[in-house]
Write a protein that holds these residues in place. Structure first.
Motif, PDB file in Angstrom:
ATOM      1  N   UNK A 151       0.200  -1.051   0.435  1.00  0.00           N
ATOM      2  CA  UNK A 151       0.352  -0.400  -0.420  1.00  0.00           C
ATOM      3  C   UNK A 151       1.012   1.159  -0.028  1.00  0.00           C
ATOM      4  N   UNK A 152       1.739   1.156   0.895  1.00  0.00           N
ATOM      5  CA  UNK A 152       2.835   2.329   0.732  1.00  0.00           C
ATOM      6  C   UNK A 152       3.560   2.971  -0.392  1.00  0.00           C
ATOM      7  N   UNK A 153       3.808   1.737  -1.590  1.00  0.00           N
ATOM      8  CA  UNK A 153       4.258   2.552  -2.661  1.00  0.00           C
ATOM      9  C   UNK A 153       3.215   1.971  -3.917  1.00  0.00           C
ATOM     10  N   UNK A 154       2.374   1.565  -4.091  1.00  0.00           N
ATOM     11  CA  UNK A 154       1.292   2.123  -4.630  1.00  0.00           C
ATOM     12  C   UNK A 154       0.119   2.462  -4.439  1.00  0.00           C
ATOM     13  N   UNK A 155      -0.830   2.472  -3.346  1.00  0.00           N
ATOM     14  CA  UNK A 155      -1.699   2.764  -3.317  1.00  0.00           C
ATOM     15  C   UNK A 155      -2.864   1.525  -3.286  1.00  0.00           C
ATOM     16  N   UNK A 156      -1.947   0.392  -3.864  1.00  0.00           N
ATOM     17  CA  UNK A 156      -2.879  -1.066  -4.078  1.00  0.00           C
ATOM     18  C   UNK A 156      -1.958  -2.006  -3.770  1.00  0.00           C
ATOM     19  N   UNK A 157      -3.144  -3.473  -3.389  1.00  0.00           N
ATOM     20  CA  UNK A 157      -2.818  -4.115  -2.045  1.00  0.00           C
ATOM     21  C   UNK A 157      -3.568  -5.910  -2.861  1.00  0.00           C
ATOM     22  N   UNK A 158      -3.783  -5.547  -3.913  1.00  0.00           N
ATOM     23  CA  UNK A 158      -4.420  -6.679  -4.976  1.00  0.00           C
ATOM     24  C   UNK A 158      -2.797  -7.744  -4.819  1.00  0.00           C
ATOM     25  N   UNK A 159      -2.017  -6.944  -5.846  1.00  0.00           N
ATOM     26  CA  UNK A 159      -1.508  -7.993  -6.583  1.00  0.00           C
ATOM     27  C   UNK A 159      -0.256  -8.443  -5.194  1.00  0.00           C
ATOM     28  N   UNK A 160      -0.841  -7.952  -4.114  1.00  0.00           N
ATOM     29  CA  UNK A 160      -0.073  -8.835  -3.005  1.00  0.00           C
ATOM     30  C   UNK A 160      -0.562  -9.595  -2.383  1.00  0.00           C
ATOM     31  N   UNK A 161      -1.551  -9.896  -2.361  1.00  0.00           N
ATOM     32  CA  UNK A 161      -2.470 -10.959  -1.742  1.00  0.00           C
ATOM     33  C   UNK A 161      -1.817 -11.669  -1.680  1.00  0.00           C
ATOM     34  N   UNK A 162      -1.219 -12.618  -2.974  1.00  0.00           N
ATOM     35  CA  UNK A 162      -0.898 -14.237  -2.788  1.00  0.00           C
ATOM     36  C   UNK A 162       0.215 -14.126  -1.725  1.00  0.00           C
ATOM     37  N   UNK A 163       1.755 -12.918  -1.947  1.00  0.00           N
ATOM     38  CA  UNK A 163       2.361 -13.144  -0.673  1.00  0.00           C
ATOM     39  C   UNK A 163       2.308 -13.258   0.409  1.00  0.00           C
ATOM     40  N   UNK A 164       0.960 -12.908   0.573  1.00  0.00           N
ATOM     41  CA  UNK A 164       0.807 -11.956   2.166  1.00  0.00           C
ATOM     42  C   UNK A 164       0.260 -13.882   2.275  1.00  0.00           C
ATOM     43  N   UNK A 165      -1.032 -13.818   1.854  1.00  0.00           N
ATOM     44  CA  UNK A 165      -1.426 -15.464   1.984  1.00  0.00           C
ATOM     45  C   UNK A 165      -0.171 -16.758   2.162  1.00  0.00           C
ATOM     46  N   UNK A 166       1.201 -16.275   1.495  1.00  0.00           N
ATOM     47  CA  UNK A 166       2.116 -17.800   1.869  1.00  0.00           C
ATOM     48  C   UNK A 166       2.583 -16.973   3.444  1.00  0.00           C
ATOM     49  N   UNK A 167       2.842 -15.792   3.571  1.00  0.00           N
ATOM     50  CA  UNK A 167       3.286 -15.226   4.957  1.00  0.00           C
ATOM     51  C   UNK A 167       2.574 -15.527   5.980  1.00  0.00           C
TER      52      UNK A 167
END
Length: 307
Positions: A151-167
């Protein structure tokens, strides 16, 4: 520093679980790696926010557990009298406020993620951790911490959902094991965590076809080199090696000491996992910066327990 001063510093380092602090910056860096845009000063504000919120959770955790610790872990800072309960609670509140202020400094999208992250931390420590929802709440907090970077870098979180799920999946496994670290766990819980670690390591080692290449590695692509597959594979192996052995030992003998070692291994494995997520997203610089935190965490873990 006088002996009394060193004692105070040591007590607070133990209360805040100083070695675990090194597992925090990688959340934001991994999240930032998954979205278009270049990490900058705002990312540093987000990392500082994340550290404050994490430390707030550590202080609040011991405040909430002070009665239980008095019976099971009387050596901890609060039951031993080295830190007053009011001081721990005050620190938790101050760190939370500071973390939210730093998130606001990083931008409105960062604050939008940091606010529910702070709420999750407090909800977990003040009640959820004693319920079946406890591990899921802790996993949610880690996932939100990664999304804070995106969110800090792009204002969007959707592309990061996969990585967030793994973590989050890794955190779910570690937290489930930790629920019985003082009384001893069960072989099934440790085996489940071991299987989860293996599945995550295999996922991390595979090429992510939809991963976006951030600007920091764009020059590598332009030169004819894609995201470093050997680096991603090496970090996936490091992740598995850090967590798998103590989980295996706890599965064979789920005694309190081996269960605690399994939890410690799972916490330390968070760093190579974060680094692997950055490498998987095509951000080798972020991956290497994160991986460099592992030796520091190991060094401090010899002096202060991470659990």
């Amino acid at each position: 520093m006088t002996g009394e001063g060193r004692g105070i510093v040591s007590a607070w380092a133990e209360l805040l679980r100083l070695p675990a602090l090194f597992t925090v910056p990688g959340d934001v860096l991994a999240g930032a790696a998954t979205v278009p845009g270049r990490p900058g000063p705002h990312t540093l504000w987000a990392i500082a926010s994340s550290i404050c919120l994490y430390q707030a959770g550590m202080a609040l955790n011991d405040w909430a557990d002070r009665a239980e610790d008095a019976a099971e872990r009387p050596h901890r800072p609060l039951p031993s009298g080295r830190v007053r309960p009011t001081a721990a609670l005050t620190a938790a509140g101050a760190l939370t406020a500071t973390g939210l202020a730093l998130a606001a400094r990083a931008g409105r999208p960062a604050l939008t993620v940091a606010a529910p992250l702070a709420a999750t931390v407090w909800a977990y420590d003040l009640g959820l951790k004693r319920t079946p929802a406890g591990p899921a709440a802790m996993a949610t907090a880690r996932a939100l911490d990664l999304l804070l970077g995106a969110a800090t870098v792009s204002g969007h979180v959707r592309p990061a959902l996969s990585a967030a799920a793994l973590l989050g999946t890794h955190t779910l496994a570690v937290t489930t094991v930790s629920r019985h670290e003082t009384q001893g766990g069960s072989p099934l819980t440790a085996l489940t965590a071991l299987a989860t670690t293996g599945a995550l390591a295999l996922t991390l080692g595979r090429r992510s076809g939809d991963a976006q290449v951030p600007p920091e590695s764009a020059h590598l692509t332009a030169c004819g080199h894609g995201p470093a597959h050997p680096l991603r594979a090496a970090l996936a192996v490091a992740y598995a090696a850090t967590a798998a052995r103590p989980y295996f030992h706890a599965a064979l003998n789920p005694s309190p000491p081996l269960t605690q070692k399994a939890v410690g291994g799972g916490v330390r494995a968070t760093i190579p996992l974060q680094a692997a997520l950055s490498a998987r997203a095509g951000a080798p610089v972020s991956a290497l910066i994160t991986a460099a935190l592992a030796p520091l965490a190991a060094r401090f873990a010899k002096k202060v327990s991470v659990t």
